[in-house]
Design a protein around this motif. Structure first.
Motif, mmCIF file in Angstrom:
data_model
loop_
_atom_site.group_PDB
_atom_site.id
_atom_site.type_symbol
_atom_site.label_atom_id
_atom_site.label_comp_id
_atom_site.label_asym_id
_atom_site.label_seq_id
_atom_site.Cartn_x
_atom_site.Cartn_y
_atom_site.Cartn_z
ATOM 1 N N LEU A 35 57.022 36.179 -12.785
ATOM 2 C CA LEU A 35 57.490 35.927 -11.477
ATOM 3 C C LEU A 35 59.195 35.235 -11.507
ATOM 4 O O LEU A 35 60.144 35.509 -11.143
ATOM 5 N N CYS A 38 61.583 38.281 -12.131
ATOM 6 C CA CYS A 38 62.123 38.566 -10.697
ATOM 7 C C CYS A 38 63.247 37.562 -10.369
ATOM 8 O O CYS A 38 64.101 38.242 -9.441
ATOM 9 N N ASN A 39 63.215 36.470 -10.784
ATOM 10 C CA ASN A 39 64.398 35.129 -10.067
ATOM 11 C C ASN A 39 65.307 34.985 -11.247
ATOM 12 O O ASN A 39 65.806 33.874 -11.747
ATOM 13 N N LEU A 49 55.744 28.134 -7.180
ATOM 14 C CA LEU A 49 55.060 28.370 -8.789
ATOM 15 C C LEU A 49 53.749 28.819 -8.013
ATOM 16 O O LEU A 49 52.721 29.751 -8.289
ATOM 17 N N GLU A 52 52.333 30.699 -5.036
ATOM 18 C CA GLU A 52 52.201 32.754 -5.167
ATOM 19 C C GLU A 52 51.010 32.724 -6.648
ATOM 20 O O GLU A 52 50.651 33.652 -6.846
ATOM 21 N N GLU A 148 49.991 40.930 -8.202
ATOM 22 C CA GLU A 148 50.577 39.339 -7.622
ATOM 23 C C GLU A 148 51.264 39.729 -6.144
ATOM 24 O O GLU A 148 51.485 40.845 -6.163
ATOM 25 N N PHE A 150 54.008 37.712 -5.020
ATOM 26 C CA PHE A 150 55.331 37.440 -5.104
ATOM 27 C C PHE A 150 55.626 38.917 -6.021
ATOM 28 O O PHE A 150 56.598 39.692 -5.619
ATOM 29 N N ALA A 151 54.839 40.216 -6.412
ATOM 30 C CA ALA A 151 55.792 41.181 -7.071
ATOM 31 C C ALA A 151 55.570 42.292 -6.179
ATOM 32 O O ALA A 151 56.525 43.615 -5.875
ATOM 33 N N GLU A 154 59.677 42.715 -4.728
ATOM 34 C CA GLU A 154 60.635 43.212 -5.834
ATOM 35 C C GLU A 154 60.057 44.617 -6.281
ATOM 36 O O GLU A 154 60.179 45.623 -6.088
#
Length: 267
Positions: A35, A38-39, A49, A52, A148, A150-151, A154
């Motif tokens: 995560l 990715c940022n 955080l 997620e 996940e 959050f993924a 992306e």
């Protein structure tokens, strides 16, 4: 001693220090690193955080667990530098990644450079740059963590960028006269993305230039049937114009005139 860190997310999550794999912990800690990567170089808030990665934990417990995971990850990423990689920055944390250390950044830069070469009328250089960018992929983005939450966005964003880069590179190779060599790749890609009209058009053009007019027209017919059945729409005007040009052996389908830096097209 080489203390150069490398991060990879274009495939399973990977961290290397001086070329040697670094173990960054279990699934939760790996997800935390992914995560943050990715940022990279941007602050990710504590609330994000926790939401997620630790939303199944009670609020107080989640906050303590996050601090523990941050501390462990900071130690795992220590590379001998004077400043830690993982920094506390209100309202959360920032992972510091230098130029050339993250494969995602290298891919995005390579795609941008390849497209710039195309804009400058240099398809040969564009092919080199875009192929190099494509080679950075080791499989599906975050293949071991794509479940996940959050993924997901992306993965979707970068798969679109990846496919767009492939389309650009194929367009450049078609301009260089490599149509026959591209047919098999394009047939596979059109099978994987049957509703993608740009890929279908590129396949039709490659087949036509390879002396396979009937196959090119059948590719159009099959694509039209899919669009009508799946989406209830007709092919777009560009694909329709291409079909008509193939029927009429249009002069516009011939290879474009190469500029001096392109060199002769392969036979």
């Amino acid at each position: 001693m080489d203390t150069h860190l490398e991060f990879g997310i274009l495939g399973p999550l990977e961290v290397r220090l001086g070329g040697t794999p670094v173990r960054v912990g279990g699934p939760r800690q790996r997800a935390l690193l992914a995560l943050l990567l990715c940022n990279a170089n941007r602050v990710v808030s504590r609330d994000q955080l926790i939401d997620e990665l630790l939303r199944d934990q009670p609020a107080g417990s989640a906050d303590r667990m996050l601090r523990v995971q941050i501390s462990r990850l900071r130690k795992a990423l220590a590379d001998g530098g004077t400043e830690p990689r993982l920094l506390a920055r209100p309202p959360g944390y920032l992972l510091r990644v230098a130029d050339g250390e993250l494969d995602l950044h290298a891919f995005e830069r390579g795609v941008a450079d390849g497209r710039h070469a195309l804009e400058q009328g240099d398809p040969r250089q564009a092919v080199v740059l875009l192929r190099k960018a494509e080679s950075l992929w080791r499989g599906r983005l975050l293949a071991d963590l794509e479940f996940e939450r959050f993924a997901r966005s992306e993965v979707q964003r970068l798969e679109v960028l990846r496919l767009g880069a492939v389309e650009e590179r194929i367009g450049a190779e078609l301009a260089l006269g490599r149509h026959t060599a591209l047919c098999a790749e394009l047939e596979q890609l059109a099978g994987e993305h049957p509703l993608n009209e740009r890929l279908r058009g590129q396949l039709m053009l490659a087949l036509y230039r390879s002396g396979r007019q009937a196959d090119a027209l059948e590719t159009y017919r099959a694509g039209r049937s899919l669009l009508v059945e799946e989406l209830g729409i007709e092919p777009g005007p560009q694909l329709k114009r291409l079909q008509l040009a193939i029927l009429e052996h249009g002069a516009a389908l011939e290879l474009p005139q190469l500029t001096s830096h392109d060199g002769p097209a392969p036979a």
